[in-house]
Design a protein around this motif. Structure first.
Motif, PDB file in Angstrom:
ATOM      1  N   GLY A 122     105.849  46.747  27.299  1.00  0.00           N
ATOM      2  CA  GLY A 122     106.043  45.872  26.076  1.00  0.00           C
ATOM      3  C   GLY A 122     107.029  44.864  25.894  1.00  0.00           C
ATOM      4  O   GLY A 122     108.166  44.545  27.571  1.00  0.00           O
ATOM      5  N   GLY A 123     107.118  44.120  25.354  1.00  0.00           N
ATOM      6  CA  GLY A 123     108.540  43.236  24.698  1.00  0.00           C
ATOM      7  C   GLY A 123     109.483  43.847  24.862  1.00  0.00           C
ATOM      8  O   GLY A 123     110.866  43.609  23.461  1.00  0.00           O
ATOM      9  N   ILE A 124     110.883  43.714  26.077  1.00  0.00           N
ATOM     10  CA  ILE A 124     111.964  43.871  25.703  1.00  0.00           C
ATOM     11  C   ILE A 124     112.973  43.812  26.369  1.00  0.00           C
ATOM     12  O   ILE A 124     112.090  42.153  26.982  1.00  0.00           O
ATOM     13  N   ARG A 125     114.242  43.034  25.946  1.00  0.00           N
ATOM     14  CA  ARG A 125     115.457  42.011  26.165  1.00  0.00           C
ATOM     15  C   ARG A 125     115.989  43.237  27.426  1.00  0.00           C
ATOM     16  O   ARG A 125     116.607  44.285  27.094  1.00  0.00           O
ATOM     17  N   LYS A 126     115.580  42.887  28.852  1.00  0.00           N
ATOM     18  CA  LYS A 126     116.031  44.125  29.778  1.00  0.00           C
ATOM     19  C   LYS A 126     117.415  44.725  30.152  1.00  0.00           C
ATOM     20  O   LYS A 126     118.572  45.269  30.325  1.00  0.00           O
ATOM     21  N   ILE A 295     101.462  46.445  24.014  1.00  0.00           N
ATOM     22  CA  ILE A 295     100.980  45.486  25.389  1.00  0.00           C
ATOM     23  C   ILE A 295      99.425  45.076  25.117  1.00  0.00           C
ATOM     24  O   ILE A 295      98.648  44.550  25.862  1.00  0.00           O
ATOM     25  N   GLY A 296      99.094  43.630  23.385  1.00  0.00           N
ATOM     26  CA  GLY A 296      98.271  43.768  23.710  1.00  0.00           C
ATOM     27  C   GLY A 296      96.832  44.621  22.863  1.00  0.00           C
ATOM     28  O   GLY A 296      96.128  44.534  22.643  1.00  0.00           O
ATOM     29  N   VAL A 433     112.982  44.943   9.889  1.00  0.00           N
ATOM     30  CA  VAL A 433     113.534  45.867  10.370  1.00  0.00           C
ATOM     31  C   VAL A 433     115.345  43.991  11.174  1.00  0.00           C
ATOM     32  O   VAL A 433     114.482  43.497  11.727  1.00  0.00           O
ATOM     33  N   LEU A 434     115.934  44.728  11.261  1.00  0.00           N
ATOM     34  CA  LEU A 434     117.286  44.225  12.362  1.00  0.00           C
ATOM     35  C   LEU A 434     116.536  44.657  13.789  1.00  0.00           C
ATOM     36  O   LEU A 434     116.459  45.524  14.172  1.00  0.00           O
ATOM     37  N   SER A 435     117.585  44.015  14.668  1.00  0.00           N
ATOM     38  CA  SER A 435     117.105  44.130  16.110  1.00  0.00           C
ATOM     39  C   SER A 435     115.404  45.231  16.625  1.00  0.00           C
ATOM     40  O   SER A 435     115.643  46.131  17.651  1.00  0.00           O
ATOM     41  N   MET A 436     115.017  43.873  16.519  1.00  0.00           N
ATOM     42  CA  MET A 436     113.279  44.534  16.234  1.00  0.00           C
ATOM     43  C   MET A 436     113.462  44.853  17.969  1.00  0.00           C
ATOM     44  O   MET A 436     113.343  43.769  18.559  1.00  0.00           O
ATOM     45  N   HIS A 437     112.373  46.016  18.924  1.00  0.00           N
ATOM     46  CA  HIS A 437     112.028  45.886  19.858  1.00  0.00           C
ATOM     47  C   HIS A 437     113.663  46.206  20.727  1.00  0.00           C
ATOM     48  O   HIS A 437     113.347  46.571  22.087  1.00  0.00           O
ATOM     49  N   SER A 438     114.850  46.882  20.343  1.00  0.00           N
ATOM     50  CA  SER A 438     115.631  47.072  20.945  1.00  0.00           C
ATOM     51  C   SER A 438     115.399  48.377  21.185  1.00  0.00           C
ATOM     52  O   SER A 438     114.787  48.870  20.969  1.00  0.00           O
TER      53      SER A 438
END
Length: 461
Positions: A122-126, A295-296, A433-438
């Protein structure tokens, strides 16, 4: 003086000021769910526990039924007063969340440290996954078919795991790089151990021979002792590294809930609670909780699979033989339950404020998702939006409508377009939400409460 012709969102804290005890009790239930449902399998297990306790059956001839698929997706249906062919009220959500998956051959040793290689999902900030406590969740399937459950790093007595970060003293070049260049996915290696495999008993002095990659060898020995596995068993494993520890209240007023996986397990939890609390429905109520959205929506457990279609075929056969499945779908309404991006107080310039959501002001309708000219979007019909407005306004439930960021800067995808493909009226609706995907997303208690009430009103409508 307020112009009565204007539209203004309602602050959930003000609107439900007399229901604070109810909000707190519901938040406590949610935080327990969120703390224990950290994978799609664990999420489905918790859902099934509640369904069974409420009298739902896997026998589709019953009035309240459910079915799971591969332990990662679940379909739920409750009979209404009208026949199935009149259509259903359906709410979907997804059970997966961004994470780090172990590779099929994960174990390596470097510079005296034993590690596991990962592939992010998925979409992360590494960089957000470095230098923080991680837990391991998942299953290991042996060649005889036996399944070993793994949960390590959650109990106070458990060790945790982590990914090391580069010290600033050596990062002069890295700080000049873009974020994408500075954080290499192949360096998201999780530290599993450090001590070498002890020499066999009886060997002493010069007789001791250090094994090749002794730390890696010790990790394998420890895994064998704890789970009875060999390295080959890891090739048929599904191990996920997720943030360790429970969900927590955030802020002096405990008004925010912080935790991993709120996108989108908050919609799973609120939709299920809404269904279980809803009055006897006019039309059948359905829930579909899918995997792989991040992931789609691919694969047999994702929204692009045929699980919903097959369940509906069997439901028609059990509840209304001879009815056409296409009539059921085309007469139905659907809500794609998914979270929305709240306006970030420190990054307000990335939002178009007139069409942005505010945390605490109720669940957010998103007429369309996609990006760059609505590409890849479901775009809800105005007739359906008008009906939904009436449903929520009649119950005096706060709500808002927003886009995901500025036109050429934002965008994202949900399962809405896959529901719309069946002919159902569909729109996205979920809390901001805040900080989504974190690894630590933030949700308002007020929005949690409002979202559950909104879903319940739609199911009862």
């Amino acid at each position: 003086m307020k112009n009565e012709l204007d539209f203004a969102t309602k602050n959930g804290w003000v609107h439900y000021a007399d229901r604070k005890d109810d909000m707190d009790a519901f938040a406590a239930r949610y935080m327990d769910f969120l703390s224990h449902a950290k994978t799609e399998r664990e999420t489905v297990e918790r859902v099934v526990e509640e369904l069974k306790a409420a009298g739902f059956s896997e026998d589709f001839t019953a009035d309240k039924v459910f079915r799971t698929w591969r332990g990662k997706a679940v379909f739920v249906a409750r009979k209404g007063a009208k026949p199935l062919s009149a259509g259903v009220r359906l709410i979907s959500a997804h059970t997966d969340a961004p994470r780090l998956d172990f590779k099929q051959r994960p174990l390596l040793e470097q510079a005296g440290v034993g590690q596991a290689k990962t592939h992010y999902y998925g979409g992360i900030r590494k960089y957000q996954w470095l230098a923080r406590p991680l837990a391991l969740h998942g299953v290991i399937v042996k060649e005889d078919g036996s399944v070993i459950r793994v949960t390590l790093g959650e109990d106070p007595g458990d060790p945790v795991f982590t990914i090391s970060d580069l010290l600033p003293h050596l990062a002069q070049k890295e700080v000049t790089k873009t974020v994408a260049e500075a954080f290499d996915a192949e360096k998201l290696n999780i530290i599993l151990g450090h001590s070498p495999l002890p020499a066999p008993e009886g060997e002493a002095g010069d007789e001791k021979k250090e094994a090749k990659d002794p730390v890696r060898a010790n990790i394998l020995a420890l895994l064998n002792r704890k789970y009875g596995i060999r390295e080959e068993d890891l090739m048929s494993a599904e191990l996920q590294a997720v943030p360790a520890g429970p969900a927590r209240y955030v802020g002096l007023d405990e008004a925010l809930i912080g935790g991993y996986g709120q996108d989108d397990r908050v919609c799973v939890f609120t939709a299920l609670a809404a269904l279980l609390d809803a009055a006897d429905p006019d039309r059948a109520n359905c829930l579909i909780f899918w995997d792989k959205e991040e992931i789609g929506s691919e694969g047999s457990t994702g929204a692009q699979g045929r699980f919903l279609e097959y369940c509906m075929e069997d439901l028609v056969e059990a509840w209304e033989p001879g009815a056409k499945v296409r009539d059921v779908f085309q007469n139905s309404t659907a809500v794609s339950g998914d979270v929305h991006a709240a306006t970030d107080p420190d990054w307000q310039e990335l939002h178009e404020k007139l069409n942005a959501s505010i945390i605490g002001h109720g669940p957010t309708f998103c007429k369309f998702t996609g990006s760059r000219g609505k590409y890849g979007a479901n775009d809800a019909h105005p007739e359906y939006i008008g009906w939904l407005r009436g449903v929520l306004n009649a119950k005096d439930i706060p709500w808002q409508m927003a886009e995901l960021g500025k036109v050429d800067h934002g965008g994202g995808g949900t399962v809405a377009l896959y529901l719309a493909a069946y002919g159902m009226d569909t729109i996205d609706l979920g809390p901001a939400v805040l900080s989504m995907h974190s690894p630590f997303e933030l949700l308002s208690k007020a929005d949690l409460y409002s979202t559950k009430l909104a879903y319940q009103a739609i199911l009862e409508a």
